[in-house]
Design a protein around this motif. Structure first.
Motif, mmCIF file in Angstrom:
data_model
loop_
_atom_site.group_PDB
_atom_site.id
_atom_site.type_symbol
_atom_site.label_atom_id
_atom_site.label_comp_id
_atom_site.label_asym_id
_atom_site.label_seq_id
_atom_site.Cartn_x
_atom_site.Cartn_y
_atom_site.Cartn_z
ATOM 1 N N GLU A 62 -5.459 -1.614 6.628
ATOM 2 C CA GLU A 62 -6.356 -1.978 5.532
ATOM 3 C C GLU A 62 -5.903 -3.264 4.837
ATOM 4 O O GLU A 62 -6.714 -4.107 4.462
ATOM 5 C CB GLU A 62 -6.385 -0.860 4.475
ATOM 6 C CG GLU A 62 -6.976 0.436 4.953
ATOM 7 C CD GLU A 62 -6.784 1.552 3.937
ATOM 8 O OE1 GLU A 62 -7.766 2.232 3.638
ATOM 9 O OE2 GLU A 62 -5.659 1.738 3.434
ATOM 10 N N ASN A 63 -4.594 -3.364 4.649
ATOM 11 C CA ASN A 63 -4.078 -4.441 3.798
ATOM 12 C C ASN A 63 -4.216 -5.828 4.418
ATOM 13 O O ASN A 63 -4.373 -6.821 3.709
ATOM 14 C CB ASN A 63 -2.614 -4.165 3.447
ATOM 15 C CG ASN A 63 -2.060 -5.185 2.472
ATOM 16 O OD1 ASN A 63 -1.338 -6.102 2.841
ATOM 17 N ND2 ASN A 63 -2.448 -5.065 1.217
ATOM 18 N N ILE A 64 -4.153 -5.899 5.739
ATOM 19 C CA ILE A 64 -4.200 -7.212 6.383
ATOM 20 C C ILE A 64 -5.566 -7.877 6.157
ATOM 21 O O ILE A 64 -5.698 -9.096 6.263
ATOM 22 C CB ILE A 64 -3.825 -7.105 7.888
ATOM 23 C CG1 ILE A 64 -3.407 -8.468 8.433
ATOM 24 C CG2 ILE A 64 -4.959 -6.517 8.706
ATOM 25 C CD1 ILE A 64 -2.720 -8.413 9.782
ATOM 26 N N TYR A 99 -8.591 -8.578 -1.901
ATOM 27 C CA TYR A 99 -8.593 -8.197 -3.313
ATOM 28 C C TYR A 99 -7.182 -8.196 -3.915
ATOM 29 O O TYR A 99 -6.996 -8.421 -5.100
ATOM 30 C CB TYR A 99 -9.203 -6.787 -3.373
ATOM 31 C CG TYR A 99 -9.597 -6.213 -4.709
ATOM 32 C CD1 TYR A 99 -9.748 -7.003 -5.847
ATOM 33 C CD2 TYR A 99 -9.841 -4.844 -4.816
ATOM 34 C CE1 TYR A 99 -10.115 -6.430 -7.051
ATOM 35 C CE2 TYR A 99 -10.215 -4.278 -6.013
ATOM 36 C CZ TYR A 99 -10.346 -5.072 -7.139
ATOM 37 O OH TYR A 99 -10.710 -4.503 -8.322
ATOM 38 N N HIS A 100 -6.157 -7.958 -3.067
ATOM 39 C CA HIS A 100 -4.822 -7.678 -3.617
ATOM 40 C C HIS A 100 -3.972 -8.907 -3.897
ATOM 41 O O HIS A 100 -3.011 -8.835 -4.644
ATOM 42 C CB HIS A 100 -4.067 -6.754 -2.652
ATOM 43 C CG HIS A 100 -3.441 -7.457 -1.476
ATOM 44 N ND1 HIS A 100 -4.174 -8.072 -0.485
ATOM 45 C CD2 HIS A 100 -2.139 -7.669 -1.136
ATOM 46 C CE1 HIS A 100 -3.358 -8.606 0.404
ATOM 47 N NE2 HIS A 100 -2.125 -8.389 0.039
ATOM 48 N N PHE A 101 -4.335 -10.032 -3.277
ATOM 49 C CA PHE A 101 -3.401 -11.155 -3.184
ATOM 50 C C PHE A 101 -2.818 -11.598 -4.529
ATOM 51 O O PHE A 101 -1.597 -11.695 -4.701
ATOM 52 C CB PHE A 101 -4.078 -12.340 -2.479
ATOM 53 C CG PHE A 101 -3.113 -13.410 -2.068
ATOM 54 C CD1 PHE A 101 -2.476 -13.366 -0.838
ATOM 55 C CD2 PHE A 101 -2.821 -14.460 -2.926
ATOM 56 C CE1 PHE A 101 -1.566 -14.337 -0.461
ATOM 57 C CE2 PHE A 101 -1.905 -15.435 -2.560
ATOM 58 C CZ PHE A 101 -1.279 -15.372 -1.331
ATOM 59 N N THR A 121 -0.609 -8.286 -5.982
ATOM 60 C CA THR A 121 0.582 -7.888 -5.224
ATOM 61 C C THR A 121 1.562 -9.053 -5.086
ATOM 62 O O THR A 121 2.772 -8.873 -5.166
ATOM 63 C CB THR A 121 0.157 -7.392 -3.821
ATOM 64 O OG1 THR A 121 -0.759 -6.319 -3.968
ATOM 65 C CG2 THR A 121 1.350 -6.935 -3.012
ATOM 66 N N HIS A 122 1.008 -10.251 -4.873
ATOM 67 C CA HIS A 122 1.854 -11.418 -4.597
ATOM 68 C C HIS A 122 1.951 -12.352 -5.803
ATOM 69 O O HIS A 122 2.053 -13.575 -5.658
ATOM 70 C CB HIS A 122 1.327 -12.159 -3.364
ATOM 71 C CG HIS A 122 1.187 -11.282 -2.156
ATOM 72 N ND1 HIS A 122 2.263 -10.643 -1.584
ATOM 73 C CD2 HIS A 122 0.098 -10.889 -1.446
ATOM 74 C CE1 HIS A 122 1.840 -9.912 -0.551
ATOM 75 N NE2 HIS A 122 0.528 -10.042 -0.456
ATOM 76 N N LYS A 123 1.912 -11.772 -6.977
ATOM 77 C CA LYS A 123 1.913 -12.547 -8.220
ATOM 78 C C LYS A 123 3.116 -13.494 -8.318
ATOM 79 O O LYS A 123 2.980 -14.652 -8.721
ATOM 80 C CB LYS A 123 1.945 -11.570 -9.394
ATOM 81 C CG LYS A 123 1.463 -12.142 -10.690
ATOM 82 C CD LYS A 123 1.329 -11.006 -11.699
ATOM 83 C CE LYS A 123 0.678 -11.511 -12.965
ATOM 84 N NZ LYS A 123 0.334 -10.388 -13.843
ATOM 85 N N ASP A 179 6.579 -7.863 -0.574
ATOM 86 C CA ASP A 179 5.593 -7.406 -1.571
ATOM 87 C C ASP A 179 4.696 -6.313 -0.993
ATOM 88 O O ASP A 179 4.453 -5.285 -1.625
ATOM 89 C CB ASP A 179 4.660 -8.562 -1.976
ATOM 90 C CG ASP A 179 5.340 -9.621 -2.821
ATOM 91 O OD1 ASP A 179 6.414 -9.341 -3.389
ATOM 92 O OD2 ASP A 179 4.771 -10.739 -2.920
ATOM 93 N N ASP A 180 4.164 -6.573 0.190
ATOM 94 C CA ASP A 180 3.199 -5.635 0.780
ATOM 95 C C ASP A 180 3.859 -4.308 1.142
ATOM 96 O O ASP A 180 3.309 -3.243 0.880
ATOM 97 C CB ASP A 180 2.542 -6.252 2.024
ATOM 98 C CG ASP A 180 1.523 -7.328 1.655
ATOM 99 O OD1 ASP A 180 0.851 -7.189 0.618
ATOM 100 O OD2 ASP A 180 1.395 -8.310 2.415
ATOM 101 N N VAL A 181 5.045 -4.380 1.739
ATOM 102 C CA VAL A 181 5.733 -3.151 2.135
ATOM 103 C C VAL A 181 6.061 -2.314 0.904
ATOM 104 O O VAL A 181 5.926 -1.089 0.908
ATOM 105 C CB VAL A 181 6.993 -3.478 2.974
ATOM 106 C CG1 VAL A 181 7.929 -2.281 3.035
ATOM 107 C CG2 VAL A 181 6.586 -3.908 4.376
#
Ligand code: FES
Ligand code: FE
Length: 455
Positions: free
Chosen positions: A210-212, A216-218, A221-223, A370-372
């Motif tokens: 899903e995440n790849i 919406y998350h960038f 999550t990667h702030k 971040d993602d993990v």
């Protein structure tokens, strides 16, 4: 199986209505759901097992997985590719323990039985010694050969399902997406020349799928990455983050392009480059100009833009990397990242792409960590079973069909790609339930009903 038990109706775990799309917690947390996924998804559909550039010569092999089943992907003396279940017919040991290499035969480490590159059992060791396996012994043919193997532009897929539909129609719109990525090589080929960077996380495999394709998350999550890049810049201009950039400008970039909910579970994000002319200056100008002239302005703008895809169930393409996720348990997943080189592109260009990957996806980069971290927290949060459902409705009311296809197109931060995954998940999980007739209205009976369209 040795024991017949009626299966629960897994289709109830995905709740889909016109204005509602929810997934039940247990689809990520229940070990019996995981076991059913191995059977109804990973044994039924196409699964990515490796790339041809990893086995260029006769005798080259790699070991891989189809779901939780270990396989050997090998090129035989006639250069034919076989996918063999990596399990000795004698007592079941994994025959090949290496990640890859070159061999003339496979020798089981347990009692030494020998197999050819096509999986054929060539010798039973010490067969006649001291009353061993005598003439009456009914020797099996050899390693189990996965019945379907097809390739698309070097990507090797295999399926345990003899009636699975051909690979190219299965890929659907993802075929064009793969073309756009690979056509950035002047020779149309990519090369996976290194061992992968591997991460194992205590969380479900679908988080990575899903995440790849989660636009919406960038920013959230990667702030940390975003803040540093806005201050110091990114020499490659990757991720649309530029020195001196403002959150507003970044948001504008982020919402460009489209996210797709494709047939057969594939989710894609494409963000064509708005203005391509600047690419024709400088060191890589000639190289990119030639691609532009070959493919035309519009197609080139897609090729040069941002493309990420989740190809159901286990393959991702993002940046210049192949990403493969392997389900180990409902709460354990292994992700292998293979940076690839564009064959025929200038060395310095490939080097630049590698540097930019290291900065974000590499072991010391921001993105992977971040993602993990989120995948782990996601699994932890879902253990709170007091709450039943997860919400995947972003863009649901505005995603629209594209003329001439059954795929749905949404804004680039739509949850359309995630809905693609779950829609296919639901179809396979319920179509696989043994005793149920096919619920698929478009079934023609021409091939396995579990492989028919679902709209
Ligand atoms: Fe392979 Fe015995 S398990 S030779
Ligand atoms: Fe991310």
């Amino acid at each position: 199986t040795w024991m017949h038990r009626p299966e629960p109706d897994y289709s109830r775990l995905v709740w889909e209505e016109a204005n509602r799309f929810r997934v039940h917690t247990s689809a990520y947390t229940d070990p019996t759901v995981f076991a059913a996924e191995m059977k109804h998804i990973f044994q039924k559909t196409w699964v990515y097992v490796g790339h041809e550039s990893q086995i260029p010569e006769s005798g080259n092999f790699i070991t891989s997985y189809i779901g939780n089943q270990p396989v050997i992907v090998v090129r035989d003396e006639e250069r034919q590719i076989h996918v063999l279940v990596n399990r000795c017919v004698h007592r079941g040991a994994v025959v090949c323990r290496e990640g890859g290499g070159r061999a003339s035969e496979f020798n089981c480490p347990y009692h030494g039985w020998v197999y050819g590159l096509d999986g054929k059992l060539l010798a039973v060791s010490e067969r006649k010694d001291a009353g061993g396996y005598d003439d009456a012994f009914d020797a099996p043919e050899g390693l189990f050969k996965v019945p379907r193997v097809e390739r698309y532009r070097g990507l090797i897929f295999a399926s345990f399902n003899p009636a699975v539909q051909p690979l190219v129609p299965y890929l659907g719109r993802a075929k064009q997406f793969i073309d756009r990525k690979l056509n950035f090589s002047p020779e149309g080929e990519i090369v996976l020349s290194s061992k992968p960077f591997v991460v194992r996380y205590p969380g479900n495999w679908k988080f990575q799928a899903e995440n790849i394709v989660d636009g919406y998350h960038f920013m959230h999550t990667h702030k940390g990455f975003v803040q540093l890049q806005m201050k110091y810049g990114d020499s490659t201009g990757d991720f649309g983050v530029h020195k001196g950039g403002t959150p507003k400008a970044m948001r504008a970039l982020r919402f460009r392009g489209a996210a797709w909910r494709c047939e057969n579970g594939h989710g894609l994000i494409e963000k064509p480059l708005g203005e391509v002319d600047s690419l024709f200056e400088g060191e890589f100008g000639d190289y990119q100009r030639a691609l532009h002239d070959t493919y035309g302005e519009e197609e080139f703008s897609f090729m040069a833009g941002k493309l990420s895809g989740s190809i159901f169930p286990n393959l991702g393409l993002i940046h210049n990397q192949i990403r493969v996720w392997r389900p180990i348990a409902h709460n354990m997943t292994e992700v292998a990242v293979y940076p690839y080189e564009l064959k025929g592109a200038p060395d310095a260009f490939n080097e630049g792409m590698l540097r930019s990957q290291e900065r974000f996806y590499g072991p010391a980069g921001h993105g992977a960590a971040d993602d993990v971290d989120i995948f782990i927290r996601n699994q932890q949060g879902l253990e709170a079973s007091a709450v039943d459902w997860l919400i995947l409705e972003r863009g649901l009311s505005t995603d629209a069909p594209d003329a001439g296809s059954r795929d749905l197109r949404g804004g680039s931060t739509s949850e359309a790609p995630q809905r693609a995954i779950w829609s296919e998940w639901k179809r396979l999980m319920s179509a696989g339930a043994d005793q149920k007739p096919s619920s698929c209205p478009s079934s023609t009976g021409a091939h396995d009903a579990t492989q028919e369209g679902h709209h």
